[in-house]
Write a protein that holds these residues in place. Structure first.
Motif, short mmCIF file in Angstrom:
data_model
loop_
_atom_site.label_atom_id
_atom_site.label_comp_id
_atom_site.label_asym_id
_atom_site.label_seq_id
_atom_site.Cartn_x
_atom_site.Cartn_y
_atom_site.Cartn_z
N MET A 179 0.85 -1.21 0.00
CA MET A 179 0.00 0.00 0.00
C MET A 179 0.87 1.24 0.00
SD MET A 179 -3.09 0.83 -0.16
CE MET A 179 -3.14 -0.91 -0.44
N ARG B 13 2.06 4.83 0.78
CA ARG B 13 1.92 5.75 1.90
C ARG B 13 1.09 6.92 1.43
NH1 ARG B 13 4.44 7.21 6.61
NH2 ARG B 13 4.93 5.03 6.93
N TRP C 221 -6.16 3.83 13.27
CA TRP C 221 -5.02 3.94 14.19
C TRP C 221 -4.20 2.65 14.20
CZ3 TRP C 221 -4.18 1.43 18.94
CH2 TRP C 221 -3.18 1.98 19.74
N LYS D 83 -0.39 3.06 13.26
CA LYS D 83 0.47 3.29 14.41
C LYS D 83 0.93 2.04 15.15
CE LYS D 83 0.23 7.81 14.36
NZ LYS D 83 1.40 8.55 13.90
N THR D 84 0.36 0.92 14.86
CA THR D 84 0.72 -0.23 15.68
C THR D 84 1.65 -1.19 14.94
OG1 THR D 84 -1.08 -1.64 14.97
CG2 THR D 84 -1.53 -0.14 16.80
N ARG D 85 2.19 -2.09 15.71
CA ARG D 85 3.08 -3.11 15.19
C ARG D 85 2.35 -3.98 14.16
NH1 ARG D 85 5.68 -5.12 20.14
NH2 ARG D 85 7.37 -3.66 19.74
N LEU D 86 1.12 -4.39 14.51
CA LEU D 86 0.35 -5.20 13.57
C LEU D 86 0.11 -4.44 12.27
CD1 LEU D 86 -1.33 -7.71 12.87
CD2 LEU D 86 -3.30 -6.57 13.89
N PHE E 228 1.87 -2.04 10.98
CA PHE E 228 3.13 -1.97 10.23
C PHE E 228 3.37 -3.27 9.49
CE2 PHE E 228 7.66 -2.49 9.62
CZ PHE E 228 8.02 -1.26 9.12
N LYS E 229 3.16 -4.38 10.17
CA LYS E 229 3.38 -5.67 9.54
C LYS E 229 2.42 -5.87 8.36
CE LYS E 229 5.28 -8.01 13.57
NZ LYS E 229 5.08 -9.04 14.60
N ARG F 166 0.99 -3.43 6.50
CA ARG F 166 1.39 -2.57 5.39
C ARG F 166 2.64 -3.10 4.72
NH1 ARG F 166 2.83 2.45 7.09
NH2 ARG F 166 2.80 1.87 9.27
N SER F 167 3.54 -3.61 5.54
CA SER F 167 4.77 -4.15 5.00
C SER F 167 4.50 -5.38 4.14
CB SER F 167 5.71 -4.50 6.15
OG SER F 167 6.89 -5.06 5.66
N ASN G 133 11.88 -2.20 1.45
CA ASN G 133 10.50 -1.88 1.14
C ASN G 133 10.52 -0.46 0.62
OD1 ASN G 133 7.83 -2.51 1.02
ND2 ASN G 133 7.68 -3.05 3.18
N PHE H 40 8.47 2.50 1.85
CA PHE H 40 8.58 2.84 3.25
C PHE H 40 9.76 3.77 3.46
CE2 PHE H 40 6.08 -0.64 5.68
CZ PHE H 40 5.02 -0.46 4.82
N ILE I 171 11.46 -5.33 14.78
CA ILE I 171 10.13 -4.79 15.05
C ILE I 171 9.54 -5.32 16.35
CG2 ILE I 171 9.04 -6.54 13.56
CD1 ILE I 171 6.94 -4.34 12.93
N GLY J 49 1.91 -3.32 21.62
CA GLY J 49 1.64 -3.33 20.18
C GLY J 49 1.65 -1.98 19.51
N ILE J 50 1.89 -0.93 20.30
CA ILE J 50 1.87 0.41 19.71
C ILE J 50 3.30 0.84 19.42
CG2 ILE J 50 1.20 2.81 20.05
CD1 ILE J 50 -0.73 1.49 22.29
N LEU J 51 3.57 1.21 18.20
CA LEU J 51 4.94 1.56 17.83
C LEU J 51 5.32 2.92 18.39
CD1 LEU J 51 5.01 0.31 14.15
CD2 LEU J 51 6.09 -0.74 16.13
#
Lengths: 357, 506
Positions: free
Chosen positions: A1, A3, A210, A214-217, A219-220, A222-223, B350, B353, B364, B373-375
């Motif tokens: 996706m 940015r 959000w 903003k979260t780890r999940l 990010f994973k 989107r990555s 990536n 990014f 990560i 879980g919040i970055l």
């Protein structure tokens, strides 16, 4: 996706193109109305009145907005991981069905326990239902566009069976027993069926937004969508991420179904949805999975659908015309290169760029 | 002697990039003209402009006295003027035979439109004999080697009447032996009256094959020199625009502790050539083991298998004594592996990014980048800033998208992340492919520093100079098997090339 950079969306050129793409279908629609022998001005006026003027109209628009926004959101979630999820409709049914079940089978709870329990049942059913094709796709390479379509039919038929047989209200219409008052969401603008599910839906939209940003999940996810090879190589299991995304998507889809049962109908009627999730999917597709635009487009579709009823009632212009306008709108919005007018402030430089292409 | 081709004041703007910014070149008839510059210096673009592949923005091209300016010059014109180009990626139809490929589009026909294969063969035979361009006319292209395919491309351009041949980095895909063969073909062609433009960034080759040398830097013309008046060091500094320090002498590893070992490894592949069979080797602490081989002989499969990205069918692989066969990439990373993948555009980065996101991605799941879980954006940016500074990545902006970085700086991001991630073992695959000379040196220095710290490095590269400069020991991989194992003392590029082809066992 990609940015999404807000600055690049909200610049002059893109706003102009956006408005142009929005207006053109209405112009074409007006021409069709005129050809049908009606007064286009009147039709448009009634369309607007039917969608926004008065408690019933505005309330109905808001009521229809909720499932379109949420199912669109569900579609966007899986799009983050490049998973084409046509199965939101099935989750929508499962969510509606199981929260209806929880709504009349669980008794003796106060509303502040009963309502969350019903939501939980719907969300769980939706997410399990969506995760199955996800698992099939990542571990057995089953194409998701086929499996999710089939899962829609299975869900609809299963719901139909439950509605007619074990959970039937035994009335003339095929519908389940009504949920208990303790499971019903409060109405906002009677006589319309707009309900407090609207606020929960908006909160959920913000929460998903959000999570993705903003979260780890997120990010994973989107990555994984941007580059699954990179993601795997980073030690992130992209297959697990895809399954999580489908489950999250199904949860949102199931939640949308719960709102329909608990806020709008009070039970579940066979065929109540009428492929509503596909309107959500359209909203997601024309907003190109841009989460900023999704509420705008889903609201627009809801308003058009609601206004169409008023237009038909007062002018005799068939409401099917609105589906045509929506279809034309989708075509124009998807052909974003067709109306990509550029505003040239630096003519000489632009010219050389043009040639380079 | 009058130049046969003159390009003057050439400008070419691509979206976002000024590819050629005041390019010029004089090519004389019957010479081998080397065109050199770093990646992105505009050499290929300049030559593609000469071949008419892109329209000119401005400037003039004169070919044999005909002058062309900005619009109105095309490939058609170029071919008519006797210009031919052999591209980096071959443009051949895999399913057709060599002969069919050569005559495609220019087929001699008999009456009634039937193809006249015997006449075609006759015509082509002339080139084969005159220039030693040995190709099997009857074989389909998919069954011939890369070196042969390149000769087919050369014949193709000659068949289309080329008097001036442009070769775009022709040696990138060749073994040293094939390169030697190509050079002798080019010399024969030159002596037979053809003119050749040879694009490269490898100085050794240029000094061997070029008669005159034009240097480009950042899209601009720098200078044109006679080979006999210059030397590699001067060319290097002209290309880069400053003095380039050479490689420092290699320091031998002393330890005897084995860090990583592979025994009887079998790995499946889609292609027969790259299916790994019975591969064994080991690496000691602080040692660099080079894996040499022509691209596609199983290197990618080996690396993917060792990093957990591809299934291992048999054998063992031990990292610090622990068998990593069947482990997931995350577990192998946790066991101490850092991995610079062979293609930064596919796996390494990536591109949509930011630099910071790419730098921290391997870590990560560490709590310092976010609880619940919040970055934590601040922690991510801080971590990235630190690495960007240490590894001199430019621009020093953690929030810039990687797609906007140059090849060298993008690769530095990969190297920085992996050097920071490894705990004693690093797999470096083509670590300097497609990066500029300055960055090559920086990356090699980084690897050597890691080695000095005691990190073991498995270096996989098709660049033999790199293998010979960096490695303590070298194994050669050919058709999925290890064909020789050499201690890097008195190994020269020829003997290594021979071993790569499965020839000499030592």
């Amino acid at each position: 996706m990609k940015r999404i950079n807000p600055a690049s969306i909200f610049n002059f050129t893109s706003i102009f193109n956006f408005i142009f793409s929005l207006l053109l279908p209405f112009v074409l629609g007006a021409i069709v109305v005129a050809l049908l022998g009606h007064d286009p001005q009147e039709a448009l006026r009634e369309l607007f009145r039917g969608a926004f003027v008065g408690r019933l109209s505005l309330g109905t628009t808001l009521q229809k907005w909720v499932p379109i926004l949420l199912t669109g959101l569900a579609f966007c979630i899986t799009s983050q991981v490049r998973y084409f999820n046509i199965g939101v409709e099935g989750c929508f049914y499962m969510g509606a069905l199981f929260s209806a079940g929880a709504g009349f089978l669980i008794t003796g709870l106060p509303w502040y326990f009963h309502i969350p329990s019903c939501f939980f049942a719907g969300v769980l059913a939706g997410s399990v239902w969506a995760a199955i094709p996800g698992v099939l796709r990542v571990y057995w390479q089953v194409n998701e566009s086929c499996s999710t379509i089939m899962f829609n039919y299975v869900a609809i038929q299963f719901a139909g069976f439950m509605i007619v047989n074990p959970w039937s209200a035994k009335s003339a219409a095929s519908q389940t027993m009504p949920i208990l008052p303790s499971a019903a969401l409060s109405r906002l603008m009677p006589p319309s069926r707009a309900n407090s599910g609207l606020f929960i839906a908006l909160a959920l939209y913000a929460a998903v937004f959000w999570i993705i940003r903003k979260t780890r999940l997120g990010f994973k996810m989107r990555s994984t969508g941007a580059n699954p090879f990179f993601t795997d190589y980073m030690g992130i299991d992209s297959r697990r991420v895809v399954v999580l995304a489908t489950a999250l998507s199904g949860a949102v889809g199931g939640f949308a179904g719960s709102v329909e049962t608990m806020g709008v109908y009070g039970n579940i009627i066979d065929g109540f949805s009428g492929w509503l999730a596909f309107d959500g999917m359209l909203a997601a597709l024309i907003s190109k999975n841009n989460l900023w635009l999704l509420p705008v487009y889903s609201f627009m579709i809801a308003a058009l659908k609601t206004g169409a009823l008023g237009m038909e009632r007062f002018t005799g212009v068939p409401k099917a015309l609105i589906d045509t306008i929506i279809a034309i709108l989708i075509i124009f919005l998807s052909m974003d290169n067709l109306f990509r007018f550029r505003f040239h402030f630096h003519f000489p430089r632009r010219k050389s760029e043009e040639k380079a292409r | 002697m009058d130049p046969v081709v003159q390009m003057r004041n050439i400008h070419k703007q691509f979206p976002h990039v000024k590819a050629v910014d005041g390019g010029r070149i004089d090519i004389q008839a019957g010479e081998i003209h080397a065109l050199i510059g770093e990646n992105g210096a505009g050499k290929s673009t300049l030559m593609r402009l000469l071949y008419g592949m892109y329209p000119l923005d401005s400037g003039t091209i004169s070919v044999g006295g005909n002058v062309f300016s900005a619009p109105g010059y095309s490939t058609k014109e170029a071919i008519r003027m006797g210009i031919g180009m052999v591209h980096q990626e071959f443009m051949l139809v895999n399913e057709l035979t060599v002969l069919e490929n050569v005559i495609l589009g220019f087929e001699p026909t008999l009456r009634g439109g039937r193809l006249d294969f015997s006449r075609a063969e006759e015509n082509i035979g002339r080139y084969i004999e005159d220039y030693g361009l040995d190709v099997p006319l009857g074989r389909t292209v998919k069954t011939i080697s890369v070196g042969t395919a390149q000769r087919v491309e050369i014949i193709k351009t000659l068949y289309r009447g080329a008097e001036l041949l442009i070769l775009d980095e022709p040696t990138a895909v060749l073994t040293p032996q094939e390169t030697e063969q190509l050079f002798s073909i080019l010399r024969t062609m030159r002596d037979g009256g053809k003119t050749i433009v040879f694009i490269s960034h490898k100085l050794g080759e240029i000094m061997e094959i070029g008669d005159r040398i034009t240097v480009m830097r950042a899209g601009k013309y720098v200078t044109t020199l006679n080979k006999k008046d210059t030397n590699p060091a001067e060319l290097a500094s002209l290309m880069v625009g400053r003095e380039v320090p050479g490689d420092k002498p290699r320091v031998r590893a002393a330890s005897t502790e084995t860090v990583f070992s592979v025994e009887h490894l079998y790995v499946a592949s889609d292609r027969e050539l790259s299916t790994l069979r019975d591969v064994s080797f080991s690496i000691r602490r602080g040692e660099v083991l080079g894996i040499a081989g022509v691209d596609g002989n199983g290197q990618s499969e080996l690396i993917e298998a060792l990093t957990g990205l591809r299934k291992i069918q048999g054998g063992t692989a031990r990292l610090f004594g622990r068998n990593i066969v069947g482990e997931k990439p995350r577990a192998i990373r946790a066991a101490g592996l850092g991995h610079i993948p062979e293609d930064r555009n596919v796996r390494g980065l990536n591109k949509d990014f930011t630099a910071a996101e790419n730098l921290f991605a391997a870590r990560i799941d560490e709590p310092r980048f976010g609880g619940w879980g919040i970055l934590r954006k601040g922690a991510i940016l801080g971590y990235a800033k630190n690495l960007i500074e240490t590894f001199d990545i430019r621009p020093a902006a953690p929030e810039v998208r990687v797609a906007a970085l140059s090849g060298g700086n993008a690769q530095k991001i990969v190297v920085a992340r992996e050097i920071d991630a490894e705990k004693g073992f690093l797999i470096a695959c083509q670590p300097t492919r497609g990066v500029d000379v300055g960055a090559i040196q920086a990356i090699r220095d980084t690897l050597n520093q890691a080695k000095a710290r005691g990190v073991s490095i498995l270096l996989v590269s098709t660049d033999l100079d790199e293998i010979l400069t960096m490695s303590d020991r070298i194994v050669t991989l050919y058709k999925g098997r290890i064909t020789s194992e050499l201690v890097n003392e008195n190994v020269n590029i020829e003997s290594l090339g021979l071993a790569m082809m499965g020839g000499a066992q030592s």
